[in-house]
Design an enzyme around this catalytic site. Structure first.
Site, mmCIF file in Angstrom:
data_model
loop_
_atom_site.group_PDB
_atom_site.id
_atom_site.type_symbol
_atom_site.label_atom_id
_atom_site.label_comp_id
_atom_site.label_asym_id
_atom_site.label_seq_id
_atom_site.Cartn_x
_atom_site.Cartn_y
_atom_site.Cartn_z
ATOM 1 N N LEU A 1 0.663 -2.887 8.327
ATOM 2 C CA LEU A 1 1.478 -1.884 7.649
ATOM 3 C C LEU A 1 2.811 -1.647 8.342
ATOM 4 O O LEU A 1 3.759 -1.176 7.732
ATOM 5 C CB LEU A 1 0.715 -0.556 7.566
ATOM 6 C CG LEU A 1 -0.143 -0.320 6.320
ATOM 7 C CD1 LEU A 1 -0.937 0.956 6.472
ATOM 8 C CD2 LEU A 1 0.714 -0.275 5.072
ATOM 9 N N VAL B 1 5.557 5.024 -1.659
ATOM 10 C CA VAL B 1 4.821 3.819 -1.255
ATOM 11 C C VAL B 1 4.624 3.750 0.259
ATOM 12 O O VAL B 1 5.308 4.418 1.030
ATOM 13 C CB VAL B 1 5.529 2.539 -1.753
ATOM 14 C CG1 VAL B 1 5.597 2.528 -3.262
ATOM 15 C CG2 VAL B 1 6.930 2.423 -1.159
ATOM 16 N N GLU B 2 3.680 2.896 0.658
ATOM 17 C CA GLU B 2 3.292 2.709 2.062
ATOM 18 C C GLU B 2 2.864 4.031 2.692
ATOM 19 O O GLU B 2 3.125 4.297 3.861
ATOM 20 C CB GLU B 2 4.449 2.081 2.876
ATOM 21 C CG GLU B 2 4.907 0.732 2.367
ATOM 22 C CD GLU B 2 3.960 -0.390 2.719
ATOM 23 O OE1 GLU B 2 2.805 -0.096 3.065
ATOM 24 O OE2 GLU B 2 4.378 -1.552 2.637
ATOM 25 N N GLY B 3 2.200 4.875 1.929
ATOM 26 C CA GLY B 3 1.774 6.186 2.408
ATOM 27 C C GLY B 3 2.803 7.231 2.018
ATOM 28 O O GLY B 3 3.946 7.186 2.470
ATOM 29 N N ARG C 1 6.439 -0.360 6.676
ATOM 30 C CA ARG C 1 6.982 0.930 7.081
ATOM 31 C C ARG C 1 8.240 0.780 7.922
ATOM 32 O O ARG C 1 9.143 1.611 7.843
ATOM 33 C CB ARG C 1 5.927 1.707 7.867
ATOM 34 C CG ARG C 1 4.779 2.219 7.012
ATOM 35 C CD ARG C 1 3.754 2.915 7.863
ATOM 36 N NE ARG C 1 2.663 3.457 7.049
ATOM 37 C CZ ARG C 1 1.475 3.778 7.526
ATOM 38 N NH1 ARG C 1 1.223 3.611 8.809
ATOM 39 N NH2 ARG C 1 0.544 4.264 6.750
#
Length: 810
Positions: free
Chosen positions: A374, A500-502, A378
């Site tokens: 990830l 996105v991505e958390g 990020r």
């Protein structure tokens, strides 16, 4: 007597401040007691009593077996009740990546050499050529209005160009046909494309971010790498990755997608050992065009065909699109962007075991694999989009504010607009610095999982702030969509980056501090690990060592924080010049305060701090802004500390210091035990709130950087796509600005003519009047008219005909 007592306290405070070892502190205290023998006010009885007290305290602390029996063992059982529990997914997240600069910020005494010694991030000649060649060409063929409004897709020519030129293969090693570029190059490519078209940038970034390519490179078997990576590099296969579903987003442990180990016929063979999958995923970028699907699911082995364990945990697999039972749904339409995004589903999809990424050894390791990978999404892709938005707004909104006039004055000269421009420029500088520092870490082999969360959350939030300010300046020009509007689609892209991505709420409240506190605190993770050690005797030993180191750490931060609060950290020795030294000192001061407040929160709230998301979110803000300040200092020094950039440096750092103060005050004011909040406030801010945020002078200087071309503005907006086409949405702005600046002296003469009464202030044709009065020549009149036409073209908005509606004559 007071003198010797004060001397004794001073020795103790110095030992604690400089974090001397327990033994060293004990020796210093002994020397202090010895010195009391020279004080006649102390009788032998008093001295004997002090030595008895000293022995009663120091001996147990320095003799491990006594310390464990008297202190550590009793505390072990009590603290076990309040220590936070760690789920399997949380443990895997903690184990992923490296502790990097965030560890220094948690230390209360950061070693700036760790980042100052890092080389300035640079591109190779090959990477520069790619940016100047294929990337430039892709930008020129990307008409964002046509992509998002007319075709709802990239053109066939653009798709072919992307595949043929390796845009999907930037991270794939050259031996597999990829480009093998650095994290910096990857980011620069996405950033440049993003400054032209968000849809094109997202299309390019996803295969190079979290997805099959990255997972294969890191965990794939050699057979999987040899087969898939060349196909991904050439564009023969287009990848996507499915994690989020209707019932499980942030809570991966609740994922309902399942795989069951079984035997079936497959590809002409009988009795193949494999997995029967059922899954439903959504929000999957590139899914509508993907040929290779990465899927996360929970694997079960009820018949024990692989092992005696039934629940094997989260697992990742690669599935070909044409596999029986796979369904790719219709497209989503995220925020008026035209990048491919949609759902994927699977009903009784059977795959062989060797389709698991990494093969059988990686069964159940899916979550840790995702957490490890990830960092790229990020730290690289999303910050690149945020930087693109900031640089575009800085260049073109700044220029727009210079050419757009109200009351015969450029709107950028009005203080209200100037204030918004300062925010745009300052936040862009912060985003760029934060992005480049984490890229340097990635290119040097670090995988900073906590910092990657910080950079993602901060760049996206700051993008949201600056884009709102840009829209405020443009007004109707920003909200009326059309080919002339270069800002609207970027504004609409904000929620994509935030989500996105958390999602940013999750990243701020749970990942940055929740994961960061356990991962980066010097002693907390060791203490938690001691409680979970199955060997209690060994756990007690580990706990004893960590506990007393932790206690010394807390005492040191109490003394250091209070002293630096009293002195404003003016006595600290730090790197930096006359401009930066102040900010280095404040980082040390606030790092110590942050470590102290963190320990107060952990000590009082224990495991419940996980649920106190308002407190953990504010602590995340402190850590994030400390990172931003150090990134800005590094960025400023990497560029040779140019005097022209001082305004940007000061504005950004003062803004971050104020954010930290606000967050700390928020923790203290809302602390569940009010008296402890008051004590924290007294230790951290003993005199007053020292940070006021950027002042008006700084804001004025930053705004002026954006209004006219300069080396500082070029550095701020370096790397973005710049169109030289005067008919292009952004090219119009640059073209008009050039005309306005070239005719500035002529405009000034016309205004003076009005001021002197030679031209009527109510005139609708002041340029013609100035020519007729011979204030300007015919040639100069034509220059002014050309500038006026260029400005009109740059600021105009589009008009459309809509089906079923036409202008009706009254």
């Amino acid at each position: 007597m007071l003198f010797w007592s004060a001397l004794f306290l001073l020795i103790t405070a110095v030992a604690v401040y400089f974090r001397y070892s327990l033994l060293t502190w004990s020796i210093l205290v002994a020397l202090g007691l010895t010195s009391l023998h020279f004080c006649p006010e102390y009788s032998n009885v008093k001295l004997s009593l002090l030595w008895v007290i000293y022995a009663g305290v120091v001996i147990p602390l320095n003799v491990p077996i006594l310390r464990k029996n008297l202190i550590s063992n009793p505390l072990f059982d009590r603290m076990a009740k309040v220590m936070p529990t760690i789920s399997q997914t949380e443990q895997e997240a903690l184990d992923a990546g490296d502790v990097w600069w965030e560890g220094e910020l948690f230390s209360g005494k950061p070693d700036f050499n760790k980042i100052r010694s890092m080389p300035k991030p640079t591109l190779t000649e090959e990477e520069k050529a790619f940016l100047d060649g294929p990337v430039e060409e892709l930008c020129r063929m990307s008409n964002d209005w046509e992509i998002t409004h007319d075709n709802f897709d990239l053109s066939d020519k653009a798709w072919k160009f992307i595949k043929d030129n390796g845009f999907f293969a930037m991270i794939i090693p050259k031996e597999y046909g990829g480009l093998g570029y650095s994290a910096l190059a990857h980011s620069e490519v996405v950033m440049k494309i993003g400054s032209r078209s968000g849809s094109t940038a997202v299309t390019v970034m996803v295969p190079n971010s979290l997805g099959p390519g990255k997972l294969l490179m890191t965990y794939g078997t050699q057979q999987q790498k040899d087969y898939y990576l060349p196909r991904l590099a050439s564009g023969e296969d287009v990848p996507c990755f499915g994690l989020t579903g209707p019932d499980a987003g942030s809570d991966a442990g609740a994922m309902p997608d399942t795989g069951v180990v079984c035997r079936r016929s497959f590809d002409g063979e009988d009795d193949v050992l494999g997995i029967r999958l059922n899954f439903e995923k959504r929000y999957i970028t590139l899914a509508p065009v993907a040929t290779l699907l990465g899927i996360a699911f929970k694997l079960y082995d009820p018949d024990h065909l692989l092992s005696d364990v039934e629940d094997r945990g989260i697992t990742l697999a690669l599935i070909k699109r044409d596999t029986k039972g796979v369904e790719v749904g219709r497209r989503h339409f995220p925020s008026n962007q035209a990048f491919m995004n949609g759902p994927i589903r699977g009903k009784d999809v059977f795959i062989p075991l060797d389709w698991i990424i990494g093969g059988e050894p990686y069964i159940g390791k899916g979550w840790s694999m995702l957490m490890e990978c990830l960092a790229d999404g990020r730290a690289i892709s999303l910050p690149a989009l945020g930087t693109a938005a900031g640089k575009s707004a800085s260049r073109y909104t700044g220029s727009y504010a210079r050419i757009r006039k109200q009351f015969r004055t450029p709107i950028g000269y009005f203080e209200g607009v100037e204030e918004a421009l300062a925010i745009i420029g300052g936040q862009t500088y912060a985003i760029e610095a934060a992005r480049l520092l984490v890229l340097s870490a990635l290119d040097q082999g670090e995988v900073p999982s906590v910092v990657s969360g910080i950079v993602k959350q901060q760049t996206m939030e700051r993008m949201r702030i600056l884009m709102n300010q840009a829209m405020d300046i443009h007004g109707g020009h920003g909200i009326c969509m059309g080919p002339h509007n270069f800002l609207g689609r970027g504004y609409q892209l904000i929620p994509v980056g935030i989500t996105v991505e958390g999602a940013n709420i999750l990243t701020r409240t749970m990942i940055i501090f929740g994961q960061g506190a356990l991962r980066s605190h010097p002693y907390l993770l060791d203490e938690v690990a001691a409680f979970h050690n199955p060997d209690k005797k060994r756990g007690l030993k580990e706990f004893d060592r960590a506990l007393f180191a932790h206690m010394g750490f807390i005492l040191s931060n109490i003394v250091r924080t209070f002293w630096m609060g009293l002195t404003g950290a003016r006595l600290l020795r730090t790197p930096g010049n006359r401009v930066t030294r102040y900010y280095y000192r404040q980082v040390v001061r606030l790092s110590s305060a942050f470590a102290l407040i963190t320990d107060f929160c952990l000590g009082v709230l224990g495991g419940s701090l996980k649920r106190r998301e308002k407190i953990s979110g504010r602590l995340a803000d402190v850590l994030s802004n400390l990172y931003v300040i150090t990134a800005v200092l590094k960025h400023y020094e990497d560029h040779g500390q140019p005097q022209a950039d001082e305004a940007l440096l000061r504005w950004t750092c003062d803004d971050a210091l104020f954010n930290i103060q606000t967050a700390m005050k928020g923790v203290m004011t809302n602390f569940p035990v009010p008296v402890l909040g008051t004590i924290m406030n007294f230790l951290v801010f003993p005199l007053t709130k020292p940070f006021k945020g950027p002042n008006d002078r700084q804001g004025h200087d930053v705004a002026r950087i954006l209004l006219t071309p300069s080396e500082s503005k070029e550095r701020l907006t370096a790397g973005m796509f710049i169109s030289d086409d005067a008919t292009d949405a952004t090219g119009r702005i640059d073209h008009a600005l050039e005309h306005v600046l070239n005719t500035y002296t002529l405009e000034k003469r016309v205004r003076e003519g009005m001021k002197n009464g030679h031209i009527s202030t109510a005139s609708l044709t002041p340029y013609a009047d100035a020519r007729d009065k011979e204030i300007i020549s015919e040639d100069e009149y034509q220059q002014l008219k050309a500038a006026q036409a260029a400005v009109r073209d740059a600021i105009k908005v589009d008009e459309f005909e809509f089906p079923g509606w036409e202008v009706k004559t009254p």
